[in-house]
Scaffold this active site. Structure first.
Site, mmCIF file in Angstrom:
data_model
loop_
_atom_site.group_PDB
_atom_site.id
_atom_site.type_symbol
_atom_site.label_atom_id
_atom_site.label_comp_id
_atom_site.label_asym_id
_atom_site.label_seq_id
_atom_site.Cartn_x
_atom_site.Cartn_y
_atom_site.Cartn_z
ATOM 1 N N GLY A 371 0.821 -1.194 0.000
ATOM 2 C CA GLY A 371 0.000 0.000 0.000
ATOM 3 C C GLY A 371 0.856 1.246 0.000
ATOM 4 N N PRO A 372 0.231 2.405 -0.158
ATOM 5 C CG PRO A 372 -1.382 4.085 -0.217
ATOM 6 C CD PRO A 372 -1.208 2.604 -0.364
ATOM 7 N N PRO A 373 2.550 4.923 1.205
ATOM 8 C CG PRO A 373 4.457 6.122 0.603
ATOM 9 C CD PRO A 373 3.146 5.652 0.066
ATOM 10 N N GLY A 374 2.414 5.593 4.743
ATOM 11 C CA GLY A 374 1.646 6.255 5.782
ATOM 12 C C GLY A 374 0.307 5.651 6.107
ATOM 13 C CB VAL A 375 -1.904 3.156 4.645
ATOM 14 C CG1 VAL A 375 -2.198 4.162 3.565
ATOM 15 C CG2 VAL A 375 -0.965 2.072 4.132
ATOM 16 N N GLY A 376 -0.095 2.700 7.706
ATOM 17 C CA GLY A 376 -0.019 1.900 8.917
ATOM 18 C C GLY A 376 0.468 0.481 8.742
ATOM 19 C CE LYS A 377 3.350 -0.218 3.345
ATOM 20 N NZ LYS A 377 3.016 1.216 3.273
ATOM 21 C CB THR A 378 5.872 -0.188 9.731
ATOM 22 O OG1 THR A 378 6.381 -0.140 8.380
ATOM 23 C CG2 THR A 378 6.992 -0.615 10.653
ATOM 24 C CB SER A 694 -8.013 4.287 -16.358
ATOM 25 O OG SER A 694 -7.171 5.319 -15.900
ATOM 26 C CE LYS A 737 -8.760 5.251 -11.736
ATOM 27 N NZ LYS A 737 -8.850 4.469 -12.985
#
Length: 811
Positions: A371-378, A694, A737
């Protein structure tokens, strides 16, 4: 030198000077050799012209001028290719050895300055004038000669190449000029330094320079001798230490105190037996212990084996953390630490449930959070470890290029150590930690190996029970480790590695989710970090919307937290200064603290217009609105694309153009429109690169609107890939989107019919706020978006007016 050779050389007289003080002699040009007066030298003659020159001089019983060539002479003038100061020499006997160039025995006579050079057809000839030595006071020269004798007498002891006869000859010389020239010829100096000495006319200057060179060499010799002595002393000290240690061991044996080394060996043996190692590893450890007993305790090999055994014993072999498999406890921790992420949380609860039922039968999963940075993966990885009650380990693989970082170095290398996987397991002290491999998509490949390939064994549940580190050289069981990897881009992970991962995608947060995350986690955290817990600070919903919409542009919440921290610091300054501050923060107060908005929202078309259509695009920071503009101008039918469009997007534009030309009759378009009008397609924000399929339906709709002059409704935004047959194919990033359209207040969205399945992940609030139309064919979009056409197109009206004006002019 025999008397015969001496007489032969002395019989050659110096050249006689003419009325102008000059004389002409054959010129022998040498590359890396400088000859001195009053010195016998051997001169190699590698070329035939050199041999002819010497033969001619010997036949005439005359001397020769020898000079050095310049190192980098590019001038064609012969005088510029040589050093102007040379030596007049008397040629003697020629000697030849097997396979080597003939050598000429030459006796130096006097320094000469070469005035000009010409070629007589066989060899070069120099016009030269003798150079006389100059000096001031004889007493000064005597002192310098004494100093040179002393320096040479001291330095020749370090020079093993100097013969005893040569040393005696130098020490016997009393003439200052001959002493200086003989010393220069004997010292191991470079050709350029010798040439500089030859060009010094003043005898005192020549002797002073020689004294400097001998003194420098003497200093180097003394330094080398001192270092050699120190090395020998250190070796002797080591030998003495080994001798004393052996004596101490024997004394201890006699006193009955036991052998300390044997005690340590026994301790190692007991630890190996108690460590719970597999049989293969235990046998390897005992074999290394036997080798340790066979080598001297002070040898380097002893240290290597000792460190290896320490590493083996530090690793956990069967010590495991007691896992907490209570589902309610896990749900509580995950909900308390993270907002949203329902799919991810459900997968973790499933894992705990299966482990509760299957126990040791199940294999630990290899999860990959993408996922994109800053979404809480770590941070979610840390929460999983807390929920399970296991230790949490983390290593970042961003920028790792060396395979040895994963597999370790072999023990044959100096300073070798295990790889980072084994090092972290040493820290864990248990066999079942939660191990996070961060930024797995940012590993690189170079000449040191491919670390992604080295991870294949680590992250394969069928193989990692016998992972072999190059340093350990024995299998190590990683099957009980819960591996979690993170990545921003799944396409950067090698296919073979991706196949071993269970991919869980993290979507970007919606605005409502960001507001909830800010209220539950970010604001309390920053208030505590800035000492404002008792200050009564409250962010209104409008203030948070202002921060999200105008000060951050991201899928996660990392920058949102930075902006909240910035506001808190501003308030903390007012509190510390005991000044009045606002407790309830609204958008105006936020802007007064942070300044003008940092991110400008893209301009969304709000008016029905010809050739202007709103599209939906996906970016790494979430979804966004992208306007497509099409204009026509008289020309030759060319198609121009601007706005930094990528290859795929340009292909989509060509497909849309081809589709329109194929259906020109259906839209009542004259065939010559495509030959008489140039088409310009532009996507604003030209500095931002854009690509992807798209935008196909958006481009086609804008083209049809421009050619038919039917205004496009501003109420719609659309996305979808277009085929030449007019079919609308599904695209990715649909949720992002739709959230972008909702954020920009676009009331209606057009999506491919095959994307209906993606709406299950859409927040209910977003589904209520926008109208979604699903289409399978591009004609359905034209019917929805394009408004009533005009009675007569502007281009046709202009053509009629032009024809009427032409008729009037003709009449």
């Amino acid at each position: 030198m025999s008397n015969e050779i001496h007489e032969e050389l002395q019989s050659v007289a110096n050249a006689e000077q003419g009325a102008d003080g000059t004389f002409e002699l054959p010129l022998l040009m040498l590359e890396e050799q400088v000859l001195f007066p009053q010195v016998l030298s051997l001169v190699p003659l590698p070329t035939a012209p050199m041999l002819e020159l010497v033969a001619a001089a010997k036949a005439r019983h005359s001397t020769i001028i020898a000079c050095k060539l310049r190192a980098e002479a590019e001038d064609k003038d012969p005088l510029q290719q040589i050093h102007a100061v040379g030596t007049e020499i008397a040629p003697g006997k020629l000697s030849a050895s097997n396979g080597a160039s003939p050598q000429l025995l030459a006796h130096g006579r006097r320094r000469v300055r070469i005035l000009s050079v010409y070629h007589n057809g066989v060899y070069p000839v120099a016009v030269a004038r003798p150079l006389a030595d100059t000096f001031d006071e004889p007493q000064t020269l005597e002192h310098l000669a004494t100093a040179l004798h002393n320096l040479f007498n001291e330095s020749h002891q370090y020079n093993e190449g100097a013969s005893e006869n040569a040393v005696k000859h130098i020490l016997s010389l009393r003439d200052p000029a001959q002493l200086a020239d003989s010393l220069a010829a004997m010292l191991p100096l470079g050709a350029d330094e010798l040439q500089n000495l030859l060009e010094l006319e003043d005898i005192a200057s020549r002797m002073e320079r020689l004294a400097e060179l001998i003194a420098a060499d003497l200093s180097n010799f003394e330094l080398h001798d001192d270092l050699h002595s120190r090395v020998q002393d250190e070796i002797a000290a080591h030998q003495r230490e080994m001798y004393l240690r052996e004596q101490m061991r024997l004394i201890q044996q006699e006193l009955g105190d036991g052998d300390m080394f044997q005690q340590e060996m026994q301790q190692f043996r007991e630890k190996i037996q108690q460590a719970g190692m597999p049989a293969e590893t235990r046998d390897k450890a005992l074999k290394e212990l036997s080798r340790l007993g066979a080598v001297p305790p002070m040898s380097p090999e002893s240290g290597v084996i000792h460190t290896y055994l320490d590493r083996l014993l530090t690793l956990p072999w069967n010590t495991a953390s007691e896992e907490n498999l209570d589902l309610r406890h896990a749900e509580d921790i995950l909900e308390r630490a993270h907002y949203g992420l329902s799919k991810v949380k459900a997968r973790i609860i499933e894992h705990i449930a299966v482990r509760q039922l299957a126990r040791d039968k199940m294999k630990s999963p290899i999860l990959c959070f993408v996922g994109p940075p800053g979404v809480g993966k770590t941070s979610l990885g840390k929460s999983i470890a807390d929920a399970l009650g296991c230790k949490f380990l983390r290593i970042s693989l961003g920028g790792v290029r060396d395979e040895a970082e994963i597999r370790g170095h072999r023990r044959t290398y100096i300073g070798s150590m295990p790889g980072r996987i084994v090092q972290q397991m040493e820290r864990a002290e248990t066999v079942n930690p939660v191990f996070m491999l961060d930024e797995i998509d940012k590993m690189s490949v170079d000449f040191r190996g491919d670390p992604a390939s080295a991870l294949l064994e680590v992250l394969d549940p069928e193989q990692n029970h016998s992972f072999v580190d190059h340093y350990l050289e024995v299998p190590y069981d990683l099957s009980k480790v819960t591996f979690i990897t993170t990545a921003n881009d799944l396409y950067s992970i090698p296919e073979a590695l991706e196949d071993r991962l269970e991919v869980i995608e993290f979507k970007g947060y919606s605005e409502e989710e960001k507001i909830q995350i800010a209220r539950r986690f970010l604001i309390p955290k920053q208030l505590a970090a800035n000492g404002l817990e008792q200050a009564g600070i409250h962010f209104s919903t409008a203030a948070l919307q202002q921060l999200i919409r105008h000060y951050t542009y991201e899928s996660g919440v990392r920058n949102l937290e930075r902006e909240i921290a910035k506001v808190c610091r501003k308030i903390a300054r007012q509190v510390a200064a005991e000044r009045h501050y606002r407790r309830r923060l609204n958008p105006a107060i936020v802007e007064s603290y942070l300044g003008p908005p940092q991110t400008l929202a893209p301009r969304v078309n709000r008016r029905d217009a010809i050739g202007v259509v709103s599209g939906l695009v996906w970016t790494p920071n979430g979804g966004e609105i992208q306007t497509v503009e099409v204009s026509l101008s008289p020309g030759k039918g060319s198609l121009m694309l601007t706005g930094q469009l990528g290859d795929v997007l340009q292909e989509s534009a060509h497909i849309a153009h081809s589709y329109l030309r194929a259906r020109a009759r259906d839209f009542a378009l004259p065939a010559d429109d495509f030959e008489n009008y140039d088409v310009h397609i532009h996507m604003p924000e030209g500095a931002v690169p854009k690509d992807g399929p798209s935008a196909g339906v958006t481009l086609a709709t804008a083209l049809v609107s421009a050619f038919t002059e039917r205004p496009a409704s501003a109420a719609f935004a659309m996305t979808g890939e277009l085929t030449l047959r007019g079919q609308v194919l599904p695209v990715g990033g649909v949720v992002e989107k739709i959230l972008a359209a909702r954020r920009r207040n676009v009331p209606a969205i057009i999506l491919p019919a095959d994307n209906q399945k993606d709406l299950r992940e859409l927040p209910k609030a977003a589904r209520r706020d926008v109208t979604i139309r699903f289409v399978e064919d591009i004609q359905e979009i034209f019917d929805l978006v394009l408004l009533t056409p005009p009675d007569k197109r502007k281009r046709e009206q202009e053509a009629e007016d032009k024809a009427r004006d032409a008729e009037e002019d003709a009449s």
